[in-house]
Write an enzyme that holds these catalytic residues in place. Structure first.
Site: not given
Ligand code: GLN
Length: 194
Positions: A79, A172, A174
């Site tokens: 992410c 994610h 995890e």
């Molecule tokens: N929206 C976050 C970003 O742009 C990432 C979100 C996440 O890691 N769950 O950094």
């Protein structure tokens, strides 16, 4: 036993560490260059990519991580971690201080406000049954370079990708207690050290 670093500035560090422990690896919280030098691989967790990037810059970690990556050091970004690995970011919000190591183009928060968070059953290359993936304000991978292997898609878009020693997911893994994606990452460490 592999020592696997979890970049520990911000984000879901504890959940990644727990997954690594369940798989018999030794998680190490990485905050400094010395910490980085002590590990066999690194996970960059989800969180807020602007914040994590700023701290990477402030603690002079960007070049050391890039240097290790160039010699085969395995890195997995989830992410926000995927955004930090991406070579380019499209759309209104860039993430300054990226590592820029992975040949993908991403849009932060690309799945839009109405689906800020959602779950999806993914078919993942190499896994015998589907993987339940949690997406939280996730980036969209808009395009991938020729050398990028797409391991899973959601609605046609890549969500889990790999290129040599680098792996990244917009979801994610995890969060659900299903450790098979972490396991795939740990297999790349064995390969890198072989
Ligand atoms: N929206 C976050 C970003 O742009 C990432 C979100 C996440 O890691 N769950 O950094």
């Amino acid at each position: 036993m592999s020592k696997v670093g979890v970049l520990a500035f911000q984000g879901d560090v504890r959940e990644h560490s727990a997954a690594l422990e369940r798989l018999g690896a030794a998680p190490v919280l990485v905050k400094t260059r010395d910490d980085l030098a002590s590990v066999d691989a690194l996970i960059i967790p989800g969180g807020e990519s602007t914040t994590i990037g700023k701290l990477l810059d402030r603690f002079d970690m960007i070049d050391p991580i890039a240097d290790r990556a160039a010699s085969g050091f395995p890195i997995y970004g989830t992410c926000a971690g995927l955004i930090l690995l991406a070579a380019s970011v499209t759309g209104k919000h860039d993430a300054p201080h990226r590592l820029g190591l992975l040949d993908i183009e991403v849009a932060r928060n690309g799945y839009g406000r109405q689906v800020d968070s959602f779950e999806s059953e993914l078919e993942v290359k190499g896994l015998a049954s589907s993987f339940r993936a949690v997406f939280i304000r996730a980036p969209i991978i808009e395009s991938v370079g020729d050398a990028i292997e797409v391991l899973a898609r959601c609605d046609g878009r890549p969500v889990l990708v790999r290129s040599a020693n680098l792996m990244a997911s917009s979801f994610h893994p995890e969060m659900t207690g299903d450790d098979r994606v972490h396991e795939m990452f740990l297999e790349t460490i064995t390969g890198a050290n072989a």
